[in-house]
Design a protein around this motif. Sequence first.
Motif, PDB file in Angstrom:
ATOM      1  N   ILE A  62      -1.717  10.921  18.869  1.00  0.00           N
ATOM      2  CA  ILE A  62      -0.613  11.419  18.045  1.00  0.00           C
ATOM      3  C   ILE A  62      -1.126  11.474  16.606  1.00  0.00           C
ATOM      4  O   ILE A  62      -1.222  10.445  15.931  1.00  0.00           O
ATOM      5  CB  ILE A  62       0.629  10.504  18.134  1.00  0.00           C
ATOM      6  N   PRO A  63      -1.518  12.662  16.123  1.00  0.00           N
ATOM      7  CA  PRO A  63      -2.040  12.763  14.760  1.00  0.00           C
ATOM      8  C   PRO A  63      -0.959  12.472  13.717  1.00  0.00           C
ATOM      9  O   PRO A  63       0.230  12.659  13.980  1.00  0.00           O
ATOM     10  CB  PRO A  63      -2.516  14.214  14.651  1.00  0.00           C
ATOM     11  N   TYR A  64      -1.388  12.033  12.551  1.00  0.00           N
ATOM     12  CA  TYR A  64      -0.451  11.790  11.441  1.00  0.00           C
ATOM     13  C   TYR A  64       0.363  13.055  11.149  1.00  0.00           C
ATOM     14  O   TYR A  64       1.555  12.990  10.859  1.00  0.00           O
ATOM     15  CB  TYR A  64      -1.200  11.340  10.178  1.00  0.00           C
ATOM     16  N   LEU A 122      -1.411 -10.885 -13.676  1.00  0.00           N
ATOM     17  CA  LEU A 122      -1.540 -10.591 -12.250  1.00  0.00           C
ATOM     18  C   LEU A 122      -2.251  -9.256 -12.079  1.00  0.00           C
ATOM     19  O   LEU A 122      -2.091  -8.361 -12.905  1.00  0.00           O
ATOM     20  CB  LEU A 122      -0.163 -10.442 -11.609  1.00  0.00           C
ATOM     21  N   GLU A 123      -2.991  -9.129 -10.976  1.00  0.00           N
ATOM     22  CA  GLU A 123      -3.562  -7.827 -10.613  1.00  0.00           C
ATOM     23  C   GLU A 123      -2.817  -7.330  -9.383  1.00  0.00           C
ATOM     24  O   GLU A 123      -2.784  -8.014  -8.363  1.00  0.00           O
ATOM     25  CB  GLU A 123      -5.058  -7.964 -10.307  1.00  0.00           C
ATOM     26  N   ILE A 124      -2.194  -6.156  -9.500  1.00  0.00           N
ATOM     27  CA  ILE A 124      -1.465  -5.566  -8.370  1.00  0.00           C
ATOM     28  C   ILE A 124      -2.196  -4.296  -7.947  1.00  0.00           C
ATOM     29  O   ILE A 124      -2.335  -3.357  -8.721  1.00  0.00           O
ATOM     30  CB  ILE A 124      -0.004  -5.249  -8.747  1.00  0.00           C
ATOM     31  N   SER A 125      -2.668  -4.314  -6.707  1.00  0.00           N
ATOM     32  CA  SER A 125      -3.421  -3.177  -6.177  1.00  0.00           C
ATOM     33  C   SER A 125      -2.557  -2.490  -5.117  1.00  0.00           C
ATOM     34  O   SER A 125      -1.923  -3.146  -4.300  1.00  0.00           O
ATOM     35  CB  SER A 125      -4.730  -3.724  -5.603  1.00  0.00           C
ATOM     36  N   TYR A 126      -2.521  -1.163  -5.134  1.00  0.00           N
ATOM     37  CA  TYR A 126      -1.678  -0.402  -4.209  1.00  0.00           C
ATOM     38  C   TYR A 126      -2.472   0.818  -3.731  1.00  0.00           C
ATOM     39  O   TYR A 126      -3.442   1.222  -4.371  1.00  0.00           O
ATOM     40  CB  TYR A 126      -0.376   0.026  -4.895  1.00  0.00           C
ATOM     41  N   ALA A 127      -2.063   1.379  -2.592  1.00  0.00           N
ATOM     42  CA  ALA A 127      -2.867   2.450  -1.999  1.00  0.00           C
ATOM     43  C   ALA A 127      -2.002   3.557  -1.413  1.00  0.00           C
ATOM     44  O   ALA A 127      -0.854   3.346  -1.044  1.00  0.00           O
ATOM     45  CB  ALA A 127      -3.766   1.870  -0.919  1.00  0.00           C
ATOM     46  N   ASN A 128      -2.603   4.745  -1.333  1.00  0.00           N
ATOM     47  CA  ASN A 128      -2.030   5.867  -0.601  1.00  0.00           C
ATOM     48  C   ASN A 128      -2.757   5.932   0.743  1.00  0.00           C
ATOM     49  O   ASN A 128      -3.935   6.279   0.793  1.00  0.00           O
ATOM     50  CB  ASN A 128      -2.250   7.171  -1.386  1.00  0.00           C
ATOM     51  N   PRO A 129      -2.078   5.610   1.854  1.00  0.00           N
ATOM     52  CA  PRO A 129      -2.757   5.590   3.159  1.00  0.00           C
ATOM     53  C   PRO A 129      -2.875   6.975   3.799  1.00  0.00           C
ATOM     54  O   PRO A 129      -3.460   7.123   4.863  1.00  0.00           O
ATOM     55  CB  PRO A 129      -1.828   4.710   3.992  1.00  0.00           C
ATOM     56  N   LEU A 130      -2.303   7.996   3.136  1.00  0.00           N
ATOM     57  CA  LEU A 130      -2.189   9.312   3.764  1.00  0.00           C
ATOM     58  C   LEU A 130      -3.398  10.196   3.489  1.00  0.00           C
ATOM     59  O   LEU A 130      -4.099  10.027   2.496  1.00  0.00           O
ATOM     60  CB  LEU A 130      -0.921  10.015   3.263  1.00  0.00           C
ATOM     61  N   PRO A 131      -3.621  11.196   4.368  1.00  0.00           N
ATOM     62  CA  PRO A 131      -4.721  12.147   4.160  1.00  0.00           C
ATOM     63  C   PRO A 131      -4.341  13.269   3.190  1.00  0.00           C
ATOM     64  O   PRO A 131      -4.967  14.312   3.166  1.00  0.00           O
ATOM     65  CB  PRO A 131      -4.973  12.688   5.570  1.00  0.00           C
ATOM     66  N   GLU A 132      -3.287  13.065   2.407  1.00  0.00           N
ATOM     67  CA  GLU A 132      -2.812  14.058   1.431  1.00  0.00           C
ATOM     68  C   GLU A 132      -2.382  13.317   0.164  1.00  0.00           C
ATOM     69  O   GLU A 132      -2.062  12.134   0.217  1.00  0.00           O
ATOM     70  CB  GLU A 132      -1.640  14.840   2.022  1.00  0.00           C
ATOM     71  N   PRO A 133      -2.379  14.000  -0.991  1.00  0.00           N
ATOM     72  CA  PRO A 133      -2.005  13.309  -2.232  1.00  0.00           C
ATOM     73  C   PRO A 133      -0.514  12.956  -2.253  1.00  0.00           C
ATOM     74  O   PRO A 133       0.290  13.579  -1.556  1.00  0.00           O
ATOM     75  CB  PRO A 133      -2.345  14.323  -3.333  1.00  0.00           C
ATOM     76  N   VAL A 134      -0.168  11.936  -3.050  1.00  0.00           N
ATOM     77  CA  VAL A 134       1.239  11.574  -3.242  1.00  0.00           C
ATOM     78  C   VAL A 134       1.563  11.600  -4.734  1.00  0.00           C
ATOM     79  O   VAL A 134       0.726  11.267  -5.571  1.00  0.00           O
ATOM     80  CB  VAL A 134       1.591  10.195  -2.628  1.00  0.00           C
ATOM     81  N   GLY A 156      -4.656  10.327  -5.007  1.00  0.00           N
ATOM     82  CA  GLY A 156      -5.305  11.256  -4.084  1.00  0.00           C
ATOM     83  C   GLY A 156      -5.268  10.723  -2.659  1.00  0.00           C
ATOM     84  O   GLY A 156      -4.846   9.591  -2.418  1.00  0.00           O
ATOM     85  N   PRO A 157      -5.730  11.519  -1.684  1.00  0.00           N
ATOM     86  CA  PRO A 157      -5.758  11.066  -0.291  1.00  0.00           C
ATOM     87  C   PRO A 157      -6.542   9.759  -0.141  1.00  0.00           C
ATOM     88  O   PRO A 157      -7.656   9.647  -0.647  1.00  0.00           O
ATOM     89  CB  PRO A 157      -6.461  12.210   0.444  1.00  0.00           C
ATOM     90  N   ARG A 158      -5.909   8.759   0.489  1.00  0.00           N
ATOM     91  CA  ARG A 158      -6.528   7.447   0.771  1.00  0.00           C
ATOM     92  C   ARG A 158      -7.037   6.725  -0.485  1.00  0.00           C
ATOM     93  O   ARG A 158      -7.918   5.884  -0.416  1.00  0.00           O
ATOM     94  CB  ARG A 158      -7.673   7.579   1.779  1.00  0.00           C
ATOM     95  N   GLU A 159      -6.477   7.071  -1.636  1.00  0.00           N
ATOM     96  CA  GLU A 159      -6.937   6.460  -2.890  1.00  0.00           C
ATOM     97  C   GLU A 159      -6.229   5.129  -3.136  1.00  0.00           C
ATOM     98  O   GLU A 159      -5.054   4.973  -2.823  1.00  0.00           O
ATOM     99  CB  GLU A 159      -6.657   7.410  -4.059  1.00  0.00           C
TER     100      GLU A 159
END
Length: 200
Positions: A62-64, A122-134, A156-159
């Motif tokens: 089942i692709p994203y 504090l250092e807060i790190s967050y990510a975009n898990p998608l193969p497309e930009p958000v 960006g994608p997965r950034e």
Amino acid sequence: VFGKDISLILILNNLSSDHKTVKVDISASTVLYTRRTVAEILKATTSVDLGSKKGKHIHVKIPYSYYGKYLTTDKRIQVTALCEVMNMHGIKLLVEKTIILEDTNIIIKIPRRVVVNKAATLEISYANPLPEPVNRCVLLVTLMNQQVKIHLARLGPRERSKIYFEFTPRKSGPLQLQVDFSCDKFSHVKGFVTIAVAPA
């Protein structure tokens, strides 16, 4: 993991000594936690020949791109396989699996020692898990009964990106920090941490 393709394997075993032909109807839907269907995202039919005491694996992908825009905040997908043994007067077997997709991690790094009335970062790190930009990325930080809303640059994608957040605790003891990340493609990815504040 949310944003990645889902790979499943349906394992069929013929426990009898007779040859069997099995028709398999596979479907997948995004669902709410109440199991109510939101949208059907996959439908496939296949036929499998099973020899005496033999087994077969059916791979399901089942692709994203199939599920991404139909997923709710529950992030649940229900997969069903209806297996019908042919020429056996309608012997059917239903196999069901509920998949709950994991959110991308928010990583919160806290200093080794946090002390009353001293500024801490504090250092807060967050990510975009998608193969497309958000876009329209927002971080909501809740600490010491206060909320701070931070507007972030597009990802960006997965950034992955990070910000630094400074605060000064006013009393010793445990302190709850909650981080909530939202953007135009998904919302309410949460991270929690308890900070132990030492007396001065």
